[in-house]
Design a protein around this motif. Structure first.
Motif, PDB file in Angstrom:
ATOM      1  N   PRO A 229      58.051  20.661  64.637  1.00 49.88           N
ATOM      2  CA  PRO A 229      58.853  20.513  65.848  1.00 49.88           C
ATOM      3  C   PRO A 229      59.784  19.313  65.705  1.00 49.88           C
ATOM      4  O   PRO A 229      59.511  18.410  64.907  1.00 49.88           O
ATOM      5  CB  PRO A 229      57.795  20.248  66.926  1.00 49.88           C
ATOM      6  N   GLN A 230      60.864  19.307  66.479  1.00 44.44           N
ATOM      7  CA  GLN A 230      61.756  18.145  66.469  1.00 44.44           C
ATOM      8  C   GLN A 230      61.170  17.011  67.315  1.00 44.44           C
ATOM      9  O   GLN A 230      61.569  15.861  67.180  1.00 44.44           O
ATOM     10  CB  GLN A 230      63.137  18.533  67.010  1.00 44.44           C
ATOM     11  N   MET A 231      60.262  17.377  68.233  1.00 39.48           N
ATOM     12  CA  MET A 231      59.663  16.382  69.127  1.00 39.48           C
ATOM     13  C   MET A 231      58.156  16.638  69.200  1.00 39.48           C
ATOM     14  O   MET A 231      57.725  17.781  69.123  1.00 39.48           O
ATOM     15  CB  MET A 231      60.262  16.504  70.534  1.00 39.48           C
ATOM     16  N   ILE A 232      57.386  15.571  69.368  1.00 36.68           N
ATOM     17  CA  ILE A 232      55.941  15.734  69.600  1.00 36.68           C
ATOM     18  C   ILE A 232      55.557  14.916  70.829  1.00 36.68           C
ATOM     19  O   ILE A 232      55.709  13.686  70.837  1.00 36.68           O
ATOM     20  CB  ILE A 232      55.094  15.262  68.397  1.00 36.68           C
ATOM     21  N   GLY A 233      55.084  15.601  71.857  1.00 38.82           N
ATOM     22  CA  GLY A 233      54.614  14.912  73.068  1.00 38.82           C
ATOM     23  C   GLY A 233      53.104  14.853  73.041  1.00 38.82           C
ATOM     24  O   GLY A 233      52.439  15.893  73.042  1.00 38.82           O
ATOM     25  N   THR A 234      52.553  13.655  73.012  1.00 39.50           N
ATOM     26  CA  THR A 234      51.093  13.557  72.985  1.00 39.50           C
ATOM     27  C   THR A 234      50.639  12.286  73.700  1.00 39.50           C
ATOM     28  O   THR A 234      51.230  11.228  73.549  1.00 39.50           O
ATOM     29  CB  THR A 234      50.572  13.633  71.527  1.00 39.50           C
ATOM     30  N   GLY A 235      49.634  12.458  74.528  1.00 40.20           N
ATOM     31  CA  GLY A 235      49.093  11.319  75.274  1.00 40.20           C
ATOM     32  C   GLY A 235      47.635  11.582  75.563  1.00 40.20           C
ATOM     33  O   GLY A 235      47.130  12.682  75.295  1.00 40.20           O
ATOM     34  N   PRO A 236      46.931  10.591  76.092  1.00 33.04           N
ATOM     35  CA  PRO A 236      45.498  10.786  76.360  1.00 33.04           C
ATOM     36  C   PRO A 236      45.273  11.750  77.522  1.00 33.04           C
ATOM     37  O   PRO A 236      46.057  11.763  78.475  1.00 33.04           O
ATOM     38  CB  PRO A 236      45.027   9.380  76.738  1.00 33.04           C
ATOM     39  N   PHE A 237      44.219  12.549  77.451  1.00 34.14           N
ATOM     40  CA  PHE A 237      43.773  13.304  78.622  1.00 34.14           C
ATOM     41  C   PHE A 237      43.279  12.310  79.667  1.00 34.14           C
ATOM     42  O   PHE A 237      42.565  11.355  79.340  1.00 34.14           O
ATOM     43  CB  PHE A 237      42.635  14.262  78.253  1.00 34.14           C
ATOM     44  N   LEU A 238      43.687  12.524  80.914  1.00 39.05           N
ATOM     45  CA  LEU A 238      43.199  11.695  82.014  1.00 39.05           C
ATOM     46  C   LEU A 238      42.730  12.625  83.124  1.00 39.05           C
ATOM     47  O   LEU A 238      43.453  13.566  83.478  1.00 39.05           O
ATOM     48  CB  LEU A 238      44.330  10.786  82.534  1.00 39.05           C
ATOM     49  N   PRO A 239      41.538  12.421  83.667  1.00 43.12           N
ATOM     50  CA  PRO A 239      41.041  13.359  84.671  1.00 43.12           C
ATOM     51  C   PRO A 239      41.803  13.263  85.995  1.00 43.12           C
ATOM     52  O   PRO A 239      42.382  12.225  86.310  1.00 43.12           O
ATOM     53  CB  PRO A 239      39.573  12.934  84.855  1.00 43.12           C
ATOM     54  N   HIS A 240      41.825  14.365  86.710  1.00 42.84           N
ATOM     55  CA  HIS A 240      42.391  14.392  88.061  1.00 42.84           C
ATOM     56  C   HIS A 240      41.276  14.801  89.015  1.00 42.84           C
ATOM     57  O   HIS A 240      40.542  15.753  88.738  1.00 42.84           O
ATOM     58  CB  HIS A 240      43.552  15.383  88.125  1.00 42.84           C
TER      59      HIS A 240
END
Ligand code: SAH
Length: 349
Positions: A229-240
């Motif tokens: 991919p040209q971009m990678i979006g990744t962050g921690p899972f956070l509960p709701h």
């Protein structure tokens, strides 16, 4: 052990690829020392590719109405506590106009899957209007899964990029995170359509999603390597609090930073945001993300009145502030660590 692990980081840096067992070994055994080793190399790569410039994208969260029921997401259809809203076309355009004044040259339009109210034809019209008001800007869409002809229509209207995280490359895990009505195969198919249509395409996954293992993350890395991919979006899972995953543990901050560094080493010129979720899990998370190899930040351009309603997870930052405050805050944060916000479209090379 650490010496062997460092050899794997060196290999990734020079060969840009690892085998599945090597990925698993890294995820199972990394420690702070190895993370620092990877971050230093990843940061050198991003400095070489982009200098000390950080691209900014203004994100307009224009509707939190969603037909899907992803088990992790705060705006899932069955969350009856969510206070739903939709912006009009004019409101969306005003957000972009305001953002333009503050130096944003990429607008990201994101929403829940609200395709009945915002079909591709309406989105295409919005894209056309943004492009004619601001011909020097890029438009990124993040509207979830649609059909090929929908993506084509919006692409023809001038949309440049599309963010659609694959969420996980492991079908069995995908099925644990999503209701039966959602299809792993269709999401993957969408990603391929987007790329075929010439969108700069963003994939990505949450780190530490419930049930996620090192084996799953290894599959994510192999998928990203192959899909490029040209971009990678990744962050921690956070509960709701209003989701079935409300009592699940949040993802690891350290592992998220480590994954950012590995993504940078694997795909040196990929556009890699230090995400809002990373800034939520730690007050200086986005700065640390940049120091670990990220090169993009996506401040919020949504009207302050609706920001709290686009609550994907508890505690989301930047929901009180106005656009100018967010811009200044991000600029100051970057400056403090020796980086500068750049006022260009910031396309993939
Ligand atoms: N409807 C669009 C946008 C989804 S929201 C789509 O389907 O692509 C954007 C991203 O936020 C999702 O892809 C998901 O990876 C992330 N997200 C959702 N809930 C989250 C949570 N509880 N913690 C961390 N990230 C979350």
């Amino acid at each position: 052990m650490t010496k062997n692990l460092k050899t794997l980081i060196d290999k990734l840096e020079t060969e840009h690829t690892l085998t599945k067992p090597e990925w698993v070994t890294l995820f199972d055994n990394f420690d702070d020392e190895l993370r620092a080793y990877a971050a230093e190399k990843a940061r050198a790569v991003s400095l070489r590719e982009f200098g000390n410039k950080i691209y900014i994208r203004g994100i307009v969260e224009f509707s939190n109405v969603c037909k899907n029921d992803c088990l992790y997401c705060g705006i899932r259809a069955s969350n009856s506590n969510a206070n739903r809203y939709r912006l009009t076309d004019d409101e969306i355009l005003s957000c972009c106009d305001e953002g333009y004044g503050y130096g944003f040259r990429t607008f990201v339009l994101q929403s829940g899957e609200d395709h009945k109210e915002y079909p591709a034809s309406r989105m295409a019209e919005i894209v056309r209007k943004i492009k004619s008001a601001h011909p020097d800007c890029a438009v990124t869409l993040s509207l979830g899964e649609m059909e090929y002809d929908d993506y084509r229509l919006m692409r023809e209207a001038g949309a440049d990029r599309y963010l659609l995280r694959h969420e996980t490359a492991t079908k069995a895990l995908y099925q644990k995170l999503h209701p039966e009505a959602m299809s792993f195969e269709h999401r993957m198919e969408c990603l391929h359509w987007l790329k075929d249509l010439g969108y700069q395409t963003g994939a990505g996954m949450m780190i530490g999603a419930p049930y996620q293992t090192s084996d799953n993350l290894a599959d994510d890395m192999l998928f990203l390597r192959e899909f490029e991919p040209q971009m990678i979006g990744t962050g921690p899972f956070l509960p709701h609090k209003d989701t079935p995953f409300k009592d699940k543990a949040k993802g690891s901050y350290e592992l998220t930073l480590f994954v950012l560094s590995l993504c940078r080493l694997m795909l040196p010129d990929v556009l890699l945001p230090a995400t809002t979720a990373l800034g939520t899990i730690r007050p200086d998370g986005r700065e640390q993300g940049v120091l670990a190899g990220a090169n993009v930040i996506m401040p919020n351009l949504s009207p302050t009145a609706v920001r709290k309603k686009y609550m994907l997870y508890d505690g989301k930052i930047c929901t009180e502030d106005s656009t100018d405050k967010c811009k200044n805050c991000v600029q100051a944060r970057m400056k403090r660590i020796g980086y500068e916000v750049e006022i260009t479209r910031g396309d993939h090379k």
